[in-house]
Scaffold this motif. Structure first.
Motif, mmCIF file in Angstrom:
data_model
loop_
_atom_site.group_PDB
_atom_site.id
_atom_site.type_symbol
_atom_site.label_atom_id
_atom_site.label_comp_id
_atom_site.label_asym_id
_atom_site.label_seq_id
_atom_site.Cartn_x
_atom_site.Cartn_y
_atom_site.Cartn_z
ATOM 1 N N ASP A 34 0.828 -1.212 0.000
ATOM 2 C CA ASP A 34 0.000 0.000 0.000
ATOM 3 C C ASP A 34 0.864 1.264 0.000
ATOM 4 O O ASP A 34 0.583 2.237 0.684
ATOM 5 C CB ASP A 34 -0.965 0.032 1.187
ATOM 6 C CG ASP A 34 -2.056 1.093 1.014
ATOM 7 O OD1 ASP A 34 -2.422 1.377 -0.147
ATOM 8 O OD2 ASP A 34 -2.522 1.650 2.036
ATOM 9 N N LEU A 35 1.938 1.227 -0.771
ATOM 10 C CA LEU A 35 2.791 2.391 -0.976
ATOM 11 C C LEU A 35 2.411 3.029 -2.301
ATOM 12 O O LEU A 35 2.323 2.348 -3.329
ATOM 13 C CB LEU A 35 4.267 1.978 -1.007
ATOM 14 C CG LEU A 35 4.859 1.479 0.308
ATOM 15 C CD1 LEU A 35 6.193 0.768 0.052
ATOM 16 C CD2 LEU A 35 5.059 2.631 1.291
ATOM 17 N N CYS A 70 9.156 9.065 -4.976
ATOM 18 C CA CYS A 70 8.756 9.195 -3.569
ATOM 19 C C CYS A 70 7.533 8.327 -3.346
ATOM 20 O O CYS A 70 6.428 8.657 -3.790
ATOM 21 C CB CYS A 70 8.440 10.653 -3.233
ATOM 22 S SG CYS A 70 7.628 10.869 -1.625
ATOM 23 N N LEU A 71 7.721 7.207 -2.654
ATOM 24 C CA LEU A 71 6.627 6.328 -2.269
ATOM 25 C C LEU A 71 6.315 6.525 -0.792
ATOM 26 O O LEU A 71 7.224 6.699 0.021
ATOM 27 C CB LEU A 71 6.989 4.860 -2.521
ATOM 28 C CG LEU A 71 7.438 4.474 -3.929
ATOM 29 C CD1 LEU A 71 7.710 2.974 -3.987
ATOM 30 C CD2 LEU A 71 6.416 4.882 -4.970
ATOM 31 N N LEU A 72 5.036 6.486 -0.448
ATOM 32 C CA LEU A 72 4.597 6.627 0.938
ATOM 33 C C LEU A 72 3.341 5.779 1.148
ATOM 34 O O LEU A 72 2.613 5.488 0.199
ATOM 35 C CB LEU A 72 4.270 8.078 1.275
ATOM 36 C CG LEU A 72 5.443 9.061 1.333
ATOM 37 C CD1 LEU A 72 4.929 10.495 1.330
ATOM 38 C CD2 LEU A 72 6.309 8.799 2.562
ATOM 39 N N LYS A 73 3.087 5.404 2.406
ATOM 40 C CA LYS A 73 1.807 4.800 2.717
ATOM 41 C C LYS A 73 0.711 5.777 2.307
ATOM 42 O O LYS A 73 0.865 6.995 2.423
ATOM 43 C CB LYS A 73 1.710 4.479 4.202
ATOM 44 C CG LYS A 73 2.723 3.467 4.691
ATOM 45 C CD LYS A 73 2.473 2.075 4.131
ATOM 46 C CE LYS A 73 1.313 1.396 4.839
ATOM 47 N NZ LYS A 73 1.165 -0.022 4.413
ATOM 48 N N ARG A 74 -0.404 5.253 1.826
ATOM 49 C CA ARG A 74 -1.422 6.103 1.217
ATOM 50 C C ARG A 74 -1.893 7.260 2.110
ATOM 51 O O ARG A 74 -1.927 8.416 1.665
ATOM 52 C CB ARG A 74 -2.614 5.251 0.780
ATOM 53 C CG ARG A 74 -3.656 6.019 -0.003
ATOM 54 C CD ARG A 74 -4.731 5.074 -0.507
ATOM 55 N NE ARG A 74 -4.183 4.054 -1.392
ATOM 56 C CZ ARG A 74 -3.973 4.238 -2.693
ATOM 57 N NH1 ARG A 74 -4.225 5.405 -3.248
ATOM 58 N NH2 ARG A 74 -3.475 3.252 -3.421
ATOM 59 N N PRO A 75 -2.245 7.028 3.380
ATOM 60 C CA PRO A 75 -2.690 8.170 4.198
ATOM 61 C C PRO A 75 -1.597 9.222 4.404
ATOM 62 O O PRO A 75 -1.898 10.418 4.539
ATOM 63 C CB PRO A 75 -3.093 7.517 5.528
ATOM 64 C CG PRO A 75 -3.306 6.086 5.219
ATOM 65 C CD PRO A 75 -2.343 5.756 4.122
ATOM 66 N N VAL A 76 -0.342 8.779 4.432
ATOM 67 C CA VAL A 76 0.774 9.717 4.606
ATOM 68 C C VAL A 76 0.938 10.561 3.351
ATOM 69 O O VAL A 76 1.137 11.787 3.419
ATOM 70 C CB VAL A 76 2.072 8.960 4.931
ATOM 71 C CG1 VAL A 76 3.202 9.941 5.222
ATOM 72 C CG2 VAL A 76 1.865 8.023 6.112
ATOM 73 N N ALA A 77 0.838 9.915 2.191
ATOM 74 C CA ALA A 77 0.908 10.645 0.927
ATOM 75 C C ALA A 77 -0.218 11.665 0.829
ATOM 76 O O ALA A 77 -0.007 12.801 0.357
ATOM 77 C CB ALA A 77 0.851 9.664 -0.240
ATOM 78 N N GLU A 78 -1.392 11.291 1.264
ATOM 79 C CA GLU A 78 -2.523 12.219 1.221
ATOM 80 C C GLU A 78 -2.292 13.412 2.152
ATOM 81 O O GLU A 78 -2.613 14.557 1.800
ATOM 82 C CB GLU A 78 -3.802 11.480 1.588
ATOM 83 C CG GLU A 78 -4.228 10.457 0.530
ATOM 84 C CD GLU A 78 -5.358 9.550 0.982
ATOM 85 O OE1 GLU A 78 -5.675 9.566 2.201
ATOM 86 O OE2 GLU A 78 -5.907 8.818 0.136
ATOM 87 N N ALA A 79 -1.710 13.170 3.331
ATOM 88 C CA ALA A 79 -1.406 14.267 4.248
ATOM 89 C C ALA A 79 -0.348 15.188 3.658
ATOM 90 O O ALA A 79 -0.437 16.423 3.769
ATOM 91 C CB ALA A 79 -0.944 13.713 5.600
ATOM 92 N N ARG A 147 9.051 2.301 7.149
ATOM 93 C CA ARG A 147 7.634 2.093 7.437
ATOM 94 C C ARG A 147 6.739 2.850 6.460
ATOM 95 O O ARG A 147 5.516 2.694 6.487
ATOM 96 C CB ARG A 147 7.318 2.525 8.880
ATOM 97 C CG ARG A 147 8.129 1.793 9.937
ATOM 98 C CD ARG A 147 7.575 2.028 11.338
ATOM 99 N NE ARG A 147 7.600 3.415 11.742
ATOM 100 C CZ ARG A 147 8.566 3.968 12.489
ATOM 101 N NH1 ARG A 147 9.601 3.228 12.880
ATOM 102 N NH2 ARG A 147 8.508 5.241 12.850
ATOM 103 N N GLY A 148 7.333 3.711 5.657
ATOM 104 C CA GLY A 148 6.552 4.453 4.673
ATOM 105 C C GLY A 148 5.823 5.653 5.232
ATOM 106 O O GLY A 148 4.912 6.192 4.580
ATOM 107 N N GLY A 149 6.227 6.113 6.422
ATOM 108 C CA GLY A 149 5.550 7.251 7.033
ATOM 109 C C GLY A 149 6.437 8.440 7.289
ATOM 110 O O GLY A 149 6.024 9.373 7.981
ATOM 111 N N THR A 150 7.658 8.431 6.737
ATOM 112 C CA THR A 150 8.639 9.475 7.015
ATOM 113 C C THR A 150 9.141 10.081 5.707
ATOM 114 O O THR A 150 9.322 9.384 4.718
ATOM 115 C CB THR A 150 9.818 8.902 7.825
ATOM 116 O OG1 THR A 150 9.331 8.477 9.103
ATOM 117 C CG2 THR A 150 10.906 9.938 8.046
#
Length: 235
Positions: A34-35, A70-79, A147-150
């Motif tokens: 989910d990245l 730049c890959l991120l967990k979906r909610p982090v990317a949205e933020a 973790r995909g959140g940083t």
């Protein structure tokens, strides 16, 4: 410096319920993890993904970076997309240097740190430190990036037409291993410190928290998988 790092890590662990062990996900692709690519949300966001090339403290492309994305967990990317949207209303923008970081890339960093004969990047990235002290405060065997959140990033200021944008002067460049890179470093001139605080304020509005040893480093406080790291390649 070490006490500050320990205090910050303790805070993060408490927030993430550190009684749970960190596990490695079996995911083999970004989709399984989910990245998402931030450019699916902000197609023209400014990027200079350092570890996909030679312009970084290792001096070579880092393991796991097969593309400058730049890959991120979906909610982090949205933020992060919301931060960018808010900044654009003020003729400002973000510029991204690193996001999700595969576990194999972190292992590459650790191998590099143990190779004391390789000091090619010392003058630019750690001029006042012996390479032997980089493990710990600056290079950890497990990174929150995995973790995909940083995210590691800076800010740009644009002209009235939002065509020409320039990075704000933050006092140091990215991955400068030195006390001057601490967000509230005492010896940073007031204008540069104000720029760091401007970035911090913009990021905090959407729930990102700064790592005080690195003015460019932000973690989303409500990480979707705070106990899981990933090792899928960036491609």
């Amino acid at each position: 410096m070490r006490l500050l790092a320990i205090a910050w890590l303790s805070m993060v662990c408490a927030a993430a319920h550190a009684d749970q062990a960190i596990t490695r996900s079996p995911a083999r692709t970004a989709a399984e993890a989910d990245l998402v690519d931030i450019r699916t949300l902000v197609p023209d966001i400014a990027e200079d993904i350092k570890y996909a090339g030679h312009d970084n403290f290792v001096g070579v492309p880092v393991d796991g970076y097969l593309a400058p994305k730049c890959l991120l967990k979906r909610p982090v990317a949205e933020a992060l997309a919301r931060v960018e949207h808010d900044l654009r209303a003020q003729h400002q923008r973000l510029k991204l240097w690193d996001c999700y970081r595969p576990a194999r890339a972190v292992a590459h960093f650790v191998r590099w740190a143990h190779d004391l004969a390789d000091t090619r990047t010392k003058a630019e990235h750690y001029p006042r430190l012996d390479k032997r002290v980089l493990l710990g405060d600056y290079i950890a065997p497990v990174s929150g990036h995995s973790r995909g959140g940083t995210v590691d990033l800076t800010m740009e200021r644009c002209d009235a037409r939002d065509i020409h944008c320039r990075e704000l002067d933050m006092g140091t460049h990215f991955d400068f291993f030195d006390v001057r890179a601490h967000t509230d470093a005492a010896d940073v001139p007031p204008a540069q410190h104000a720029n760091r605080l401007l970035l911090r304020k913009a990021m905090e509005r959407e729930g990102f928290k700064n790592y005080p040893l690195e003015w460019w480093h932000y973690t989303w406080a409500d990480e979707p998988t705070p106990h899981t790291i990933y090792d899928v390649p960036v491609k």
